[in-house]
Motif scaffolding. Structure first.
Motif, PDB file in Angstrom:
ATOM      1  N   SER A 136       0.864  -1.281  -0.037  1.00  8.77           N
ATOM      2  CA  SER A 136       0.023   0.124  -0.065  1.00  8.77           C
ATOM      3  C   SER A 136       0.931   1.287  -0.053  1.00  8.77           C
ATOM      4  CB  SER A 136      -0.957   0.084   1.321  1.00  8.77           C
ATOM      5  OG  SER A 136      -0.363   0.152   2.448  1.00  8.77           O
ATOM      6  N   VAL A 137       0.331   2.303  -0.246  1.00  6.56           N
ATOM      7  CA  VAL A 137       0.927   3.628  -0.451  1.00  6.56           C
ATOM      8  C   VAL A 137       1.451   4.063   1.047  1.00  6.56           C
ATOM      9  CG1 VAL A 137       0.673   6.112  -0.891  1.00  6.56           C
ATOM     10  CG2 VAL A 137      -0.271   4.468  -2.494  1.00  6.56           C
ATOM     11  N   GLN A 138       0.503   3.922   2.133  1.00  3.84           N
ATOM     12  CA  GLN A 138       0.800   3.938   3.464  1.00  3.84           C
ATOM     13  C   GLN A 138       1.986   3.317   3.743  1.00  3.84           C
ATOM     14  OE1 GLN A 138      -0.318   6.464   5.164  1.00  3.84           O
ATOM     15  NE2 GLN A 138       1.093   6.008   6.731  1.00  3.84           N
ATOM     16  N   ALA A 139       2.165   1.991   3.515  1.00  9.42           N
ATOM     17  CA  ALA A 139       3.476   1.012   3.772  1.00  9.42           C
ATOM     18  C   ALA A 139       4.795   1.962   3.334  1.00  9.42           C
ATOM     19  CB  ALA A 139       2.996  -0.391   3.494  1.00  9.42           C
ATOM     20  N   LYS A 140       4.535   2.172   2.034  1.00 11.86           N
ATOM     21  CA  LYS A 140       5.683   2.880   1.351  1.00 11.86           C
ATOM     22  C   LYS A 140       5.988   4.080   1.942  1.00 11.86           C
ATOM     23  CE  LYS A 140       4.782   0.647  -3.091  1.00 11.86           C
ATOM     24  NZ  LYS A 140       4.453   1.103  -4.562  1.00 11.86           N
ATOM     25  N   ARG A 141       5.057   4.978   2.447  1.00 13.84           N
ATOM     26  CA  ARG A 141       5.405   6.167   3.020  1.00 13.84           C
ATOM     27  C   ARG A 141       6.122   5.771   4.492  1.00 13.84           C
ATOM     28  NH1 ARG A 141       0.018   9.615   2.714  1.00 13.84           N
ATOM     29  NH2 ARG A 141       1.349  11.421   3.469  1.00 13.84           N
ATOM     30  N   THR A 142       5.792   4.726   4.963  1.00 14.86           N
ATOM     31  CA  THR A 142       6.220   4.606   6.327  1.00 14.86           C
ATOM     32  C   THR A 142       7.936   4.079   6.113  1.00 14.86           C
ATOM     33  OG1 THR A 142       3.913   3.812   7.096  1.00 14.86           O
ATOM     34  CG2 THR A 142       6.028   3.236   8.324  1.00 14.86           C
ATOM     35  N   ILE A 143       7.903   3.189   5.035  1.00 11.22           N
ATOM     36  CA  ILE A 143       9.243   2.664   4.931  1.00 11.22           C
ATOM     37  C   ILE A 143      10.275   4.027   4.703  1.00 11.22           C
ATOM     38  CG2 ILE A 143      10.788   1.405   3.187  1.00 11.22           C
ATOM     39  CD1 ILE A 143       8.332  -0.564   3.121  1.00 11.22           C
ATOM     40  N   LEU A 144       9.726   4.900   3.797  1.00  9.40           N
ATOM     41  CA  LEU A 144      10.545   5.975   3.285  1.00  9.40           C
ATOM     42  C   LEU A 144      10.872   6.882   4.623  1.00  9.40           C
ATOM     43  CD1 LEU A 144       8.774   7.066   0.123  1.00  9.40           C
ATOM     44  CD2 LEU A 144      11.108   5.936   0.335  1.00  9.40           C
ATOM     45  N   ALA A 145       9.795   7.122   5.545  1.00 10.43           N
ATOM     46  CA  ALA A 145      10.127   7.704   6.752  1.00 10.43           C
ATOM     47  C   ALA A 145      10.950   7.218   7.585  1.00 10.43           C
ATOM     48  CB  ALA A 145       8.729   7.965   7.412  1.00 10.43           C
ATOM     49  N   ILE A 202       7.941  13.855  11.669  1.00 10.52           N
ATOM     50  CA  ILE A 202       7.532  13.305  10.457  1.00 10.52           C
ATOM     51  C   ILE A 202       6.033  12.865  10.478  1.00 10.52           C
ATOM     52  CG2 ILE A 202       7.613  11.252   8.950  1.00 10.52           C
ATOM     53  CD1 ILE A 202      10.540  11.326   9.260  1.00 10.52           C
ATOM     54  N   LEU A 203       5.580  12.194  11.751  1.00 10.58           N
ATOM     55  CA  LEU A 203       4.106  11.932  11.800  1.00 10.58           C
ATOM     56  C   LEU A 203       3.298  13.485  11.720  1.00 10.58           C
ATOM     57  CD1 LEU A 203       4.141   9.324  14.327  1.00 10.58           C
ATOM     58  CD2 LEU A 203       3.784   8.986  12.192  1.00 10.58           C
ATOM     59  N   SER A 220      18.663  -0.815   8.540  1.00  7.41           N
ATOM     60  CA  SER A 220      18.082   0.609   8.903  1.00  7.41           C
ATOM     61  C   SER A 220      17.248   0.298  10.250  1.00  7.41           C
ATOM     62  CB  SER A 220      17.220   1.463   8.177  1.00  7.41           C
ATOM     63  OG  SER A 220      16.523   2.574   8.607  1.00  7.41           O
ATOM     64  N   LEU A 221      16.319  -0.902  10.283  1.00  5.49           N
ATOM     65  CA  LEU A 221      15.399  -1.252  11.173  1.00  5.49           C
ATOM     66  C   LEU A 221      16.183  -2.126  11.878  1.00  5.49           C
ATOM     67  CD1 LEU A 221      12.809  -2.977   8.764  1.00  5.49           C
ATOM     68  CD2 LEU A 221      12.569  -1.007  10.317  1.00  5.49           C
TER      69      LEU A 221
END
Length: 79
Positions: free
Chosen positions: A2-11, A40-41, A24-25
């Motif tokens: 999902s777009v939200q998952a991708k945005r979270t990874i980028l963040a 960021i949030l 990174s994780l």
């Protein structure tokens, strides 16, 4: 994905940059990282709010209207 998952990874990568996502994780989280994450949030929430609730253009009807405060007062006998 999902777009939200991708945005979270980028963040995550912005907060804890590394050569790949796994590194990174696996990197320990510091207080500075926590503060960056909160920023960021907040930014994401503001952005989402602006997209869902765009600012309205001011009404021009009031400027073009024949009704004025003086007219209303005279109709109700307040003058």
């Amino acid at each position: 994905m999902s777009v939200q998952a991708k945005r979270t990874i980028l963040a995550i990568l912005r907060v804890q940059p590394a050569k790949d996502l796994v590194e990174s994780l696996m990197h320990p989280v510091s207080d500075e990282h926590e503060m960056m994450w909160e920023d960021i949030l907040e930014s994401e929430m503001e952005s989402d709010h602006r997209l869902r609730h765009p600012r309205r253009m001011p009404s021009t009807a009031a400027q073009e209207s024949a009704y004025r405060l003086e007219d209303i007062r005279s109709w109700v006998g307040l003058s």
